[in-house]
Enzyme design. Structure first.
Site, PDB file in Angstrom:
ATOM      1  CD  GLU A  67       8.997  -3.155  -0.743  1.00 57.87           C
ATOM      2  OE1 GLU A  67       9.584  -3.976  -0.009  1.00 57.87           O
ATOM      3  OE2 GLU A  67       8.572  -3.430  -1.863  1.00 57.87           O
ATOM      4  CB  VAL A  68       3.709   0.776   3.834  1.00 58.02           C
ATOM      5  CG1 VAL A  68       2.614   0.560   4.866  1.00 58.02           C
ATOM      6  CG2 VAL A  68       4.725   1.796   4.356  1.00 58.02           C
ATOM      7  CB  ILE A  92      -0.977   0.041   1.207  1.00 60.33           C
ATOM      8  CG1 ILE A  92      -0.238  -0.199   2.519  1.00 60.33           C
ATOM      9  CG2 ILE A  92      -2.108  -0.960   1.015  1.00 60.33           C
ATOM     10  CD1 ILE A  92      -1.132  -0.053   3.749  1.00 60.33           C
ATOM     11  N   GLY A 128       7.858   4.244   0.232  1.00 62.84           N
ATOM     12  CA  GLY A 128       8.471   5.516   0.599  1.00 62.84           C
ATOM     13  C   GLY A 128       9.957   5.477   0.345  1.00 62.84           C
ATOM     14  CG  ASP A 178       7.661  14.254   5.243  1.00 59.61           C
ATOM     15  OD1 ASP A 178       7.458  15.139   4.370  1.00 59.61           O
ATOM     16  OD2 ASP A 178       7.911  13.076   4.958  1.00 59.61           O
TER      17      ASP A 178
END
Ligand SMILES: Nc1ncnc2c1ncn2[C@@H]1O[C@H](COP(=O)(O)OP(=O)(O)OP(=O)(O)O)[C@@H](O)[C@H]1O
Ligand SMILES: [Mg+2]
Length: 375
Positions: free
Chosen positions: A33-34, A26, A29, A150
């Protein structure tokens, strides 16, 4: 490290990640990874963020350590919850390099995904609820002496029940109020370029919570414009876009600006009038919202509203009052994430890029192409 040394070790407080089944990727970055994943036994749904180790020479990345330390400190309804840390075992298939995963509570959407889908329509009360929760999160982290650094729509998660969770503490840091004896010297290479406040672009290193409120102002406007309001290609270009919207940067509107390192070195457009309300009013039809955006996008950080003052602004106290997003979100039966969304913006050259590349617009990489822009 000699792999044999690790063999006999047991880590009773750090489970193996195989207890979760990965369901879908999903997010991608700069730092990992997510995945959406499910606990094999109790079926709990979580988000797994893998710590990228590939580029590390010195062992566990300091940025991930910082993120974990800060997340462990923060516990709030509007800040994403870190459930635990998991690991994979080192073996011959990963060249004896195990990985580490951050395990988070799962949120169904991120704000960038929601804004990129034009079937998702926010009422004024719902926009107020998003902002109220975002400012609550900022109030809480700033009280705990943490800067997010951020702010952007992809780092704001929203559950299907309409609860907002501020996420991605990968660039966050603790701050202190600088003492008379000396000022802080934090890096100013933070915050995705499009959300970066003017003081950072001008080289300020002794900054504080107000840098996050500039981003909150950009996001408030984006709730109507649906794409980021100032999409610069370079730091100089970003300052030019800021000047076109917020007026020329001078000691008249910002008394101490001439003390900043880059103020005299960069070319700043002169004679520009401030046009925040004028230019946004075609999108933002609420006068209180326009006034709040104007006060969050204050060039001089000393005059910018902090989260407490922003929460007291009339915007949140006039009808319609903030109202839950749960009902509106229940009409959408799929998750919306920036990574999975069709490009929110059109690229000038080269057509659409794969989503993974769209994610790279963080502070460290500001070489973006020009997108479909509002201004
Ligand atoms: N707990 C979560 N639930 C659902 N989705 C999540 C969760 N955490 C992260 N994501 C998704 O993964 C994306 C990337 O996560 P995150 O921002 O933490 O990683 P990152 O590597 O620091 O990203 P980037 O470099 O793009 O800022 C988020 O924008 C969001 O879409
Ligand atoms: Mg992120």
């Amino acid at each position: 490290m000699d792999p044999q040394i690790m063999d006999g070790l047991d880590f009773p407080f750090c489970d193996e990640v195989v207890k979760y089944e990965k369901l879908a990727k999903i997010g991608q970055g700069t730092f990992g990874e997510v995945f959406k994943a499910k606990h094999r036994k109790n079926k709990q749904i979580v988000a797994l963020k893998k710590v990228l180790m590939e580029n590390e020479k010195e062992g566990f990345p300091i940025t991930a350590l910082r993120e974990i330390r800060i997340l462990q400190l923060l516990k709030h309804e509007n800040v994403v919850n870190l459930n635990e840390i998991c690991r994979t075992k080192a073996n011959q298939f990963n060249r004896y390099k195990g990985s580490i995963y951050l395990v988070f509570e799962f949120c169904e959407h991120d704000l960038a995904g929601l804004l990129s889908n034009h079937n998702v329509k926010f009422s004024l009360g719902e926009i107020k609820e998003v902002m109220r929760q975002l400012l609550n999160a900022l109030y809480y982290i700033h009280c705990n002496k943490v800067l997010h650094r951020d702010m952007k729509a992809a780092n704001i998660l929203i559950t299907k029940n309409g609860v907002l969770k501020l996420a991605d503490f990968g660039l966050a840091r603790a701050f202190s109020i600088s003492k008379a004896s000396g000022s802080n010297r934090y890096t100013n290479r933070v915050v995705t370029l499009w959300y970066r406040p003017p003081e950072l672009l001008l080289g300020e290193r002794n900054y504080g919570p107000l840098i996050d409120l500039w981003g909150a102002g950009c996001i408030l406007a984006e709730m109507w414009t649906r794409s980021p309001i100032m999409q610069g290609n370079t730091e100089q270009h970003q300052l030019t876009l800021i000047t076109h919207l917020c007026g020329s940067i001078s000691t008249e509107v910002w008394p101490d600006v001439d003390k900043l390192e880059l103020y005299s070195k960069l070319e700043l457009p002169k004679g520009q009038k401030r046009k925040v309300k004028e230019r946004l009013k075609a999108y933002v039809r609420d006068q209180y919202a326009l006034d709040l955006i104007d006060k969050l996008l204050s060039l001089d950080p000393a005059q910018r509203l902090d989260s407490d003052a922003a929460l007291n602004h009339d915007f949140f106290w006039m009808d319609p009052m903030p109202s839950s997003l749960a009902k509106m979100l229940s009409t959408h039966n799929m998750s919306m994430f920036e990574y999975l969304a069709p490009p929110r913006r059109r690229y000038q050259q080269g057509g659409a890029q794969p989503p993974a590349q769209q994610q790279q617009q963080r502070a460290v990489a500001s070489n973006d192409a020009a997108f479909d822009r509002v201004f």
